[in-house]
Write a protein that holds these residues in place. Structure first.
Motif, PDB file in Angstrom:
ATOM      1  N   THR A  34     -39.764 -39.112 -12.609  1.00 52.52           N
ATOM      2  CA  THR A  34     -39.656 -39.580 -13.998  1.00 52.52           C
ATOM      3  C   THR A  34     -39.638 -41.095 -14.115  1.00 52.52           C
ATOM      4  OG1 THR A  34     -37.250 -39.432 -13.895  1.00 52.52           O
ATOM      5  CG2 THR A  34     -38.403 -37.544 -14.793  1.00 52.52           C
ATOM      6  N   LYS A  36     -41.211 -43.106 -12.017  1.00 56.63           N
ATOM      7  CA  LYS A  36     -42.402 -43.574 -11.277  1.00 56.63           C
ATOM      8  C   LYS A  36     -42.074 -43.981  -9.842  1.00 56.63           C
ATOM      9  CE  LYS A  36     -44.847 -43.184 -15.057  1.00 56.63           C
ATOM     10  NZ  LYS A  36     -44.355 -41.996 -15.710  1.00 56.63           N
ATOM     11  N   ASP A 112     -42.393 -35.710 -15.326  1.00 52.65           N
ATOM     12  CA  ASP A 112     -41.503 -36.419 -16.242  1.00 52.65           C
ATOM     13  C   ASP A 112     -40.233 -35.613 -16.486  1.00 52.65           C
ATOM     14  OD1 ASP A 112     -42.538 -34.410 -17.807  1.00 52.65           O
ATOM     15  OD2 ASP A 112     -43.393 -35.724 -19.323  1.00 52.65           O
ATOM     16  N   GLU A 113     -39.964 -34.647 -15.608  1.00 54.49           N
ATOM     17  CA  GLU A 113     -38.782 -33.800 -15.778  1.00 54.49           C
ATOM     18  C   GLU A 113     -37.757 -33.923 -14.652  1.00 54.49           C
ATOM     19  OE1 GLU A 113     -39.162 -29.906 -17.373  1.00 54.49           O
ATOM     20  OE2 GLU A 113     -41.263 -30.240 -17.879  1.00 54.49           O
ATOM     21  N   ASN A 115     -35.937 -36.361 -11.570  1.00 52.94           N
ATOM     22  CA  ASN A 115     -35.779 -37.725 -11.067  1.00 52.94           C
ATOM     23  C   ASN A 115     -35.594 -37.746  -9.545  1.00 52.94           C
ATOM     24  OD1 ASN A 115     -33.041 -37.178 -10.488  1.00 52.94           O
ATOM     25  ND2 ASN A 115     -32.380 -37.926 -12.486  1.00 52.94           N
ATOM     26  N   ASN A 172     -53.085 -37.689 -17.626  1.00 51.84           N
ATOM     27  CA  ASN A 172     -52.845 -39.051 -18.129  1.00 51.84           C
ATOM     28  C   ASN A 172     -54.139 -39.814 -18.165  1.00 51.84           C
ATOM     29  OD1 ASN A 172     -50.183 -38.517 -18.438  1.00 51.84           O
ATOM     30  ND2 ASN A 172     -49.528 -39.631 -16.635  1.00 51.84           N
TER      31      ASN A 172
END
Length: 172
Positions: A34, A36, A112-113, A115, A172
């Motif tokens: 999440t 990057k 994005d879910e 970490n 993306n």
């Protein structure tokens, strides 16, 4: 574990399965969390033969995940239960295919879910290991502590009907 007891197979081991021509073969692509931060690289794809599709990405984890240190990733259920510790050589983990998006231009897989810390605490395995449902349930609980998997979905292939296993067409 016999093939009759398995529900996950490495795509490389299935001669009749391959990446569809309209999808990128993401093996070797970098995986980012999440924030990057690098998690590792896609080493393999895990398919469920009943569903006839890839349901997990096998990630060879980056050294930074291993170096982040040990934290208990499975709380004790009661006395006599021991925590699990990742052993030397256990440097792979899985992520459900529905939790990622592809950045084809940069050959990167993004989530994005989840970490970096969650990935660091997740139970890992050795390259090429046969994975059982108990491992899947453990990882799922680590990624989604607020979501439970009821007993009726723990054994059958309906487990893969969850949103987390549906291939995202978002790029993306």
């Amino acid at each position: 574990m016999s093939d009759n007891d398995k529900n996950l197979f490495y795509l490389d081991d299935l001669s009749k399965y391959k990446v569809a021509s309209d999808y990128s073969d993401i093996r070797g692509w970098e995986v980012k969390d999440t924030d990057k931060r690098t998690i590792g690289k896609i080493d393999g794809l895990l398919a469920n033969k009943e569903k006839k599709r890839v349901v997990y990405l096998d990630i060879e984890v980056d050294e930074s995940l291993i170096e982040e240190g040990h934290e208990v990733y499975n709380e004790s259920a009661g006395s006599g239960t021991h925590e699990f510790v990742n052993k030397e050589g256990e440097n792979h983990l899985i992520i459900p295919i529905g939790l990622v998006k592809l950045d084809e231009e940069n050959k990167t897989v993004l989530t994005d879910e989840i970490n970096h810390s969650t990935f660091a605490k997740t139970r890992r395995f050795s390259k090429g290991a046969d994975l059982n449902r108990k491992y899947e349930i453990t990882v799922f609980g680590q990624y989604f502590p607020d979501k439970s998997v009821d007993e009726s979905h723990q054994q059958g292939d309906e487990f893969y009907n969850r949103e987390e296993f549906k291939k995202s067409d978002t790029k993306n």
